[in-house]
Design an enzyme around this catalytic site. Structure first.
Site, mmCIF file in Angstrom:
data_model
loop_
_atom_site.group_PDB
_atom_site.id
_atom_site.type_symbol
_atom_site.label_atom_id
_atom_site.label_comp_id
_atom_site.label_asym_id
_atom_site.label_seq_id
_atom_site.Cartn_x
_atom_site.Cartn_y
_atom_site.Cartn_z
ATOM 1 N N ASN A 180 10.590 8.644 -1.352
ATOM 2 C CA ASN A 180 10.248 8.758 -0.005
ATOM 3 C C ASN A 180 11.617 8.977 0.808
ATOM 4 O OD1 ASN A 180 9.227 8.467 2.382
ATOM 5 N ND2 ASN A 180 8.291 6.433 2.164
ATOM 6 N N ARG A 189 6.933 11.791 -1.196
ATOM 7 C CA ARG A 189 6.036 11.691 0.077
ATOM 8 C C ARG A 189 6.380 13.067 1.068
ATOM 9 N NH1 ARG A 189 7.084 8.191 5.273
ATOM 10 N NH2 ARG A 189 5.352 8.673 6.299
ATOM 11 N N HIS A 205 0.512 9.324 8.077
ATOM 12 C CA HIS A 205 0.336 7.991 7.357
ATOM 13 C C HIS A 205 -0.772 7.992 6.282
ATOM 14 C CE1 HIS A 205 2.515 6.199 10.989
ATOM 15 N NE2 HIS A 205 3.650 6.307 10.242
ATOM 16 N N ARG A 221 9.594 7.299 19.711
ATOM 17 C CA ARG A 221 8.633 8.281 19.906
ATOM 18 C C ARG A 221 7.636 7.898 20.936
ATOM 19 N NH1 ARG A 221 6.683 9.703 13.853
ATOM 20 N NH2 ARG A 221 8.153 8.399 13.085
ATOM 21 N N GLU A 273 3.344 2.720 -0.087
ATOM 22 C CA GLU A 273 3.199 4.207 -0.127
ATOM 23 C C GLU A 273 3.580 4.660 -1.496
ATOM 24 O OE1 GLU A 273 5.029 3.758 3.574
ATOM 25 O OE2 GLU A 273 3.718 5.442 4.610
#
Ligand code: ADP
Length: 395
Positions: free
Chosen positions: A8, A93, A181, A241, A379
């Site tokens: 990732n 990912r 996500h 963000r 993940e």
């Protein structure tokens, strides 16, 4: 022994995990770690599954080292420490799969070129995801690599949840709401099925609250709506963000304040959110512990926005049966969970103070009309499982 590696690769870190295939054909987590602070002073730490340290090292004066150079060092180290395992494939990912990729894919030159064309849609993530794929291809050209997409889980959500209120031609060329996500939400849906099958079949909103943050409304384990849209900039307030923003602000920044597109990009992706509002930090832990009114206001805005979007997704689902918290803030920050749940008390949702303080899986209060759970996401595990499945489907 055969093994699968998941990677990732983000802007300032590369997370990795090694899974060994057992005799029953299941992947068992064997080791994992990350390279952090890329571009500043990179450091590597890896642990075995039992938590014992495998390696810790720092690259002094390594600020100029690229992801590719660091991956080469990681490869060299890994080759010496595989303890007889043969890596069958590396899964990555990949944040954006665009309109085409609705499931994990074996990577070839054509796939890579298509993913490269999506970089402007995810400038904070996609280039780093692809750099890792290219670096691995240079080091081990024959090793199969699989791309696992954050958008894929949302691919089949209802048409209305994927459309922006813009002219049709723009939708047709891909300017639409994708959602992100997805690997995390897919893992949560799977875990929830194992923990509480009845709830998993119902209406659940998962809250992935990390540096990047979003909510996903799931019905029967499938994405129905989500707060991130065309890019991972939409929706909740995040570490750096802004989340949902009146598009008129962007026009104003450019036409009245004379900001260039690059400056606006930098402002919205890297200088806004918790960092921008507090002027102190993008890290929730730091802000909650900080006494300044600006820090407190940033935390309050984060919680207010998350609760507000939760209300919106409740409407998308026509009601809600469960809330699952996950990722760095969602898994660890009892105070943020408590304050967000207080704002959701109008739904008959309440949590148990003790269970919440303990990050227990079920933190619902007795009699809460909405079940509230904390489920750690993984993940890397999802990537490894997908990678193995893609390899097996090739046979
Ligand atoms: P990323 O999106 O980069 O993977 P994470 O999921 O690690 O980010 O989330 C980072 C956020 O989680 C930070 O705001 C951090 O303060 C918070 N966080 C991580 N661990 C903890 C903890 N143990 N207690 C409180 N907050 C935490």
């Amino acid at each position: 022994m055969k093994a699968v590696v998941s990677l990732n690769s983000g802007s300032s870190s590369i997370k990795f995990a090694l899974f060994t295939l057992d005799d029953a054909g299941n992947l068992v987590h064997s080791a994992g770690g990350k390279i952090e602070k890329i571009g500043i002073e990179p450091s590597l730490a890896a642990r075995r599954a039992d938590g014992s340290a495998l390696v810790e090292r720092t690259w002094k004066d390594g600020a100029d080292l690229t992801h590719a150079q660091l991956l080469k060092d990681l490869f060299d180290w890994a080759i010496e420490h595989l303890e007889g395992r043969e890596v069958m494939a590396i899964g990555h990912r990949v944040v954006h799969g665009g309109m085409r990729f609705a499931s994990p894919r074996l990577i070839d030159a054509d796939v890579l070129a298509e993913l490269d064309a999506l970089c402007p849609l995810a400038p904070l993530h996609q280039p780093h995801n692809l750099a890792a794929i290219q670096a691995v291809a240079a080091l081990a050209p024959d090793l199969p690599q699989v791309a696992c997409f954050d958008t894929a889980f949302h691919h089949d959500k209802p048409e209305v949840a994927g459309r922006l209120a813009l002219p049709r031609a723009l939708h047709d060329q891909g300017i639409r709401r994708y959602g992100f996500h997805g690997l995390s939400y897919e893992y949560i849906a799977r875990q929830l099925q194992a923990i509480d099958g009845e709830l998993a079949g119902g209406r659940v909103i998962a809250a992935h609250l990390g540096n990047g943050a979003s909510l996903c409304a799931m019905q029967g384990g499938k994405s129905v709506d989500t707060t991130m849209g065309f890019t991972a900039l939409d929706g909740l307030m995040m570490g750096t963000r802004c989340g949902t923003l009146d598009p008129g602000v962007v026009l104003h920044l450019q036409t009245q304040l004379g900001m260039s597109p690059d400056e606006v990009d930098d402002l919205l992706y890297r200088k806004s959110g918790l960092l921008g509002v507090s002027g102190i930090s993008s890290d929730m832990r730091t802000l909650v512990a900080h006494t300044s009114p600006e820090a407190q206001e940033a935390v309050e805005l984060f919680i207010w926005r998350a609760a507000r979007e939760f209300g919106a997704l409740t409407a998308s689902l026509g009601g809600v049966d469960g809330l699952v918290f996950t990722a760095g803030i969602g898994e660890n920050h009892a105070e943020v969970r408590k304050r967000m749940c207080e704002r959701l008390s109008w739904l008959g949702l309440s949590i148990d103070a003790e269970a919440n303080a303990a990050n227990a899986p079920d933190i619902s209060a007795t009699g809460s009309r909405v079940k509230v759970l904390v489920i750690p996401t993984d993940e890397e595990r999802m990537i490894a499982d997908h990678t193995l499945a893609v390899l097996q489907s090739q046979r």
